[in-house]
Write an enzyme that holds these catalytic residues in place. Structure first.
Site, PDB file in Angstrom:
ATOM      1  CE  LYS A   1      -4.215  -1.721   0.055  1.00 41.79           C
ATOM      2  NZ  LYS A   1      -5.088  -1.531  -1.129  1.00 41.79           N
TER       3      LYS A   1
ATOM      4  CD  GLU B   1     -10.309   3.876   0.474  1.00 39.70           C
ATOM      5  OE1 GLU B   1     -10.229   5.099   0.345  1.00 39.70           O
ATOM      6  OE2 GLU B   1      -9.545   3.071  -0.107  1.00 39.70           O
TER       7      GLU B   1
ATOM      8  CB  SER C   1       0.104  -7.976  -1.407  1.00 44.77           C
ATOM      9  OG  SER C   1      -0.891  -8.741  -0.746  1.00 44.77           O
TER      10      SER C   1
END
Lengths: 279, 409
Positions: B99, B121, B388
């Site tokens: 991210k 969010e 990830s």
């Protein structure tokens, strides 16, 4: 633009007063009560009815209208039933313009062609679809205009002079000026700022300009009505409905009369307003 | 991105209206349109600006820790007895997931646009943590919307966000998951449009976000492709990643899209199984619709009302998917398959025990698909998976399901 909407604004102009545009959520708190409320609106002083199409994810709405949509969906409301509401209303009232308001996905899933055919059949006059800006006109706006249904666009404080022509290009019926950036149910903005914004929009279009977001009382309706061609009231009516319900969310004897009383007061406000400031 | 789409390329989208085939677009309220167009202009400007690229590269190397390693999972490969399995170790990045790649890019854009407040969010909290991190790094106030259900099941990340100075606002509407958090973030944005930048965490939403997030995340696939060529002298046979909104997946997929020999698989959250409503397999079990600014596959009923979905993994608990994935599924370039909660849990445990890597529940879904496929593939074949995120945030959820009790018991 439908003849009905045309005639309504022409009549209002000759009376020299702004329109009172009232919003209710279709199917809130249930289909039959919603129909009874809708039928009570014109005699209480509503000139144009905005009928909300409930959606699970109303991203531009505040808590009051979110909850109204949830109540309607829980009671089994669908887009088909909202069209049926309009049809039943239209059987008794040939004159009051009805504008459907909501989000695109239920219409997309219903099918745009089928939706527009049914909208014409039941006697709808216009559409406000919050998540379809001019960039997306091919989706629904242009087919709606083709079918003879007005596509009413929202203009906001962020719609500057550079962008306004694009927003107005395919708009018909009236322009809905959202008087502040934000979600429905926010506080009332300064009427003098609203007046300036309405004059700015009117310098770009001959369409009537109705103003919404934040109008809750007769006094608000009078103040905003003095500056615009119409006043839109939504959250206050939806809150009135909510306050009349049982703890389980069911209608009571007070539900329909409560809305009618509120709308009579708002109507007194718009009737006391004069268009002078906006002309 | 205004060039004419190249024939025979899967990498030329979106078109100038933000469309990937019928998917994508800009389905937003008028209040947001001028800002969306400003963002588009700033993004078009930044992506050809050498200063912007230099800033990205420096922060990528020294702050995120790029490039992330490509790791040959030797014991897992032996255990499954088939194809060689490689992981792209995005879980080793600063903040513990992919991210951060996107957050660094977008906060630089927000600064360029003169925005003074950041909102985001988050589902699993990985994007919320990454956003709170870059806000701390660049000195901007940060508000993170997070579903109340997710606040409860991802408490370590809530704590991290608060320590980083972010305000975490729990959202109780709906099921209190990612979709509801996104609605609330959009309401905040439309109210504070002048000051506020909405830092969207996944490759979904209105144009230009899907393209922008993909480009920021494509560093994963670009690095992995070069690292694989160096390690094996050839490209992998299969590239695989978990898909919620789809940012880690599009990041690793995109640089391989035009490599015909590479099969690509996206793994959706199958929840408790596709027969009921308790899953988030938007492509496998959904239909095209319009939500959160774009047309894509959505879980919805016959009236166009959006369903809530379910996944054990908060990061996959979203009833939609990025529009580029919707298009890649439609044209058949990428295959999308569901993996159930219990399969992901098993994979989580297997990797932890065999490789000493605790994966997040999101990539555990991709791993579960590898467990199915690797044994059927030849020993000379190669699988590349995007690992990830790391599983620190999930240990309490998993421990509870496995009945491990409290530490020390």
């Amino acid at each position: 633009m439908t003849a009905r909407m045309d005639k309504k604004f022409a009549d209002l102009a000759s009376e020299g007063r702004p329109a009172l545009v009232t919003y209710i959520m279709g199917g809130d708190p249930d289909f039959e009560t919603s129909l009874a409320i809708m039928k009570a609106l014109p005699s209480a002083g509503s000139d144009i009815i905005e009928l909300g199409m409930p959606f699970s994810d109303p991203m531009a709405d505040g808590p009051a209208i979110q909850m109204a949509g949830q109540r309607a969906l829980k009671a089994g409301q669908t887009l088909g039933k909202t069209l049926e509401l309009a049809r039943r209303f239209r059987q008794d009232d040939p004159d009051t313009p009805i504008v459907l308001m909501g989000y695109y996905n239920p219409i997309y899933i219903y099918g745009v062609d089928r939706f527009l055919k049914d909208a014409v059949d039941v006697g709808l006059d216009g559409l406000i679809v919050v998540d379809l800006p001019p960039e997306m006109d091919d989706e629904l706006c242009l087919p709606a205009l083709e079918a003879g249904i007005s596509f009413i666009r929202l203009a906001t404080p962020t719609t500057d002079d550079r962008r306004l022509p694009k927003v107005l290009e395919n708009t018909s019926g009236f322009v809905y000026y959202v008087s502040m950036n934000g979600i429905t149910g926010s506080a009332l903005p300064d009427p003098s700022l609203v007046g300036a914004a309405v004059r700015r929009i009117k310098s770009h279009t001959s369409l009537p300009v109705c103003v919404g977001f934040g109008v809750k009382t007769e006094e608000h309706a009078r103040a905003i009505g003095a500056a615009a061609d119409g006043v839109v009231v939504g959250t206050a009516i939806v809150n009135q409905i909510a306050s009349s319900l049982t703890a389980e969310g069911h209608a009571t004897e007070a539900t329909v009369p409560g809305v009618a009383a509120l709308v009579r007061g708002l109507s007194a406000g718009t009737k006391a307003a004069r268009l002078a400031a906006a002309e | 991105m205004n060039e004419t789409p190249k024939l025979n390329s899967f990498r030329s989208g979106p078109d100038e209206d933000g469309r990937f085939g019928i998917f994508g677009g800009r389905f937003v309220a008028e209040t947001l349109m001028p800002l969306i167009l400003d963002l588009q202009a700033e993004w078009d400007n930044a992506k050809t600006d050498p200063t912007f690229k230099a800033e990205m590269d420096t922060l990528g190397k020294h702050y995120i820790g790029r490039p992330s390693p490509l790791y040959f999972a030797e014991r897992l490969t032996e255990h499954l007895g088939g194809a060689k399995i490689y992981f792209k170790r995005e879980e080793l990045n600063h903040t513990g997931s992919h991210k951060i790649n996107n957050c660094i890019g977008q906060i630089l854009l927000a600064k360029r646009m003169g925005k003074t407040r950041i909102i985001a969010e988050t589902g699993a909290g990985q994007h919320g943590v990454a956003t709170a991190t870059v806000c701390a790094r660049f000195g901007l106030p940060c508000v993170v919307y997070m579903g109340a259900t997710d606040v409860a099941r991802q408490s370590p990340n809530v704590f991290r966000m608060k320590l980083l100075g972010a305000e975490v606002k729990p959202v109780t509407a709906g099921n209190g998951t990612l979709k509801d958090a996104m609605n609330e973030a959009m309401r905040d944005w439309v109210t504070n449009v002048d000051s506020t930048y909405y830092l969207i965490g996944t490759a979904a939403g209105m144009h230009p976000y899907p393209e922008m997030v993909r480009d920021f995340q494509s560093v994963i696939g670009i690095e992995a492709r070069a690292q694989m060529l160096e390690a094996e002298g050839r490209l992998p046979d299969l590239v695989i990643a978990a898909v919620g909104g789809g940012s880690n997946a599009i990041g690793i997929f995109h640089p391989f899209l035009d490599d015909e020999s590479v099969k690509i698989v996206g793994v959706e959250a199958g929840g408790k199984g596709l027969e009921g409503d308790e899953h988030c397999a938007s492509i496998t079990a959904g239909a095209p619709g319009v939500l959160h600014g774009n047309r894509t596959y959505l879980l919805q009923d016959g009236d166009g009302q959006i369903k809530e979905g379910h996944s054990i993994s908060a990061g996959l608990d979203y009833p939609g998917i990025g529009p580029e994935h919707a298009w890649l599924a439609n044209v058949g370039r990428v295959e999308y398959v569901p993996i159930k909660d219990d399969e992901a849990l098993e994979a989580f445990q297997l990797l932890t025990r065999l490789e000493g890597i605790i994966p997040a529940l999101e990539p555990s879904h991709a791993l579960a698909e590898i467990i199915k496929r690797a044994p059927k593939m030849g020993k000379d074949e190669i699988i590349l998976m995007n690992l990830s995120g790391r599983g620190d945030k999930d240990i309490f959820t998993v421990g509870k399901i496995l009945g491990m009790g409290q530490a020390g018991e």
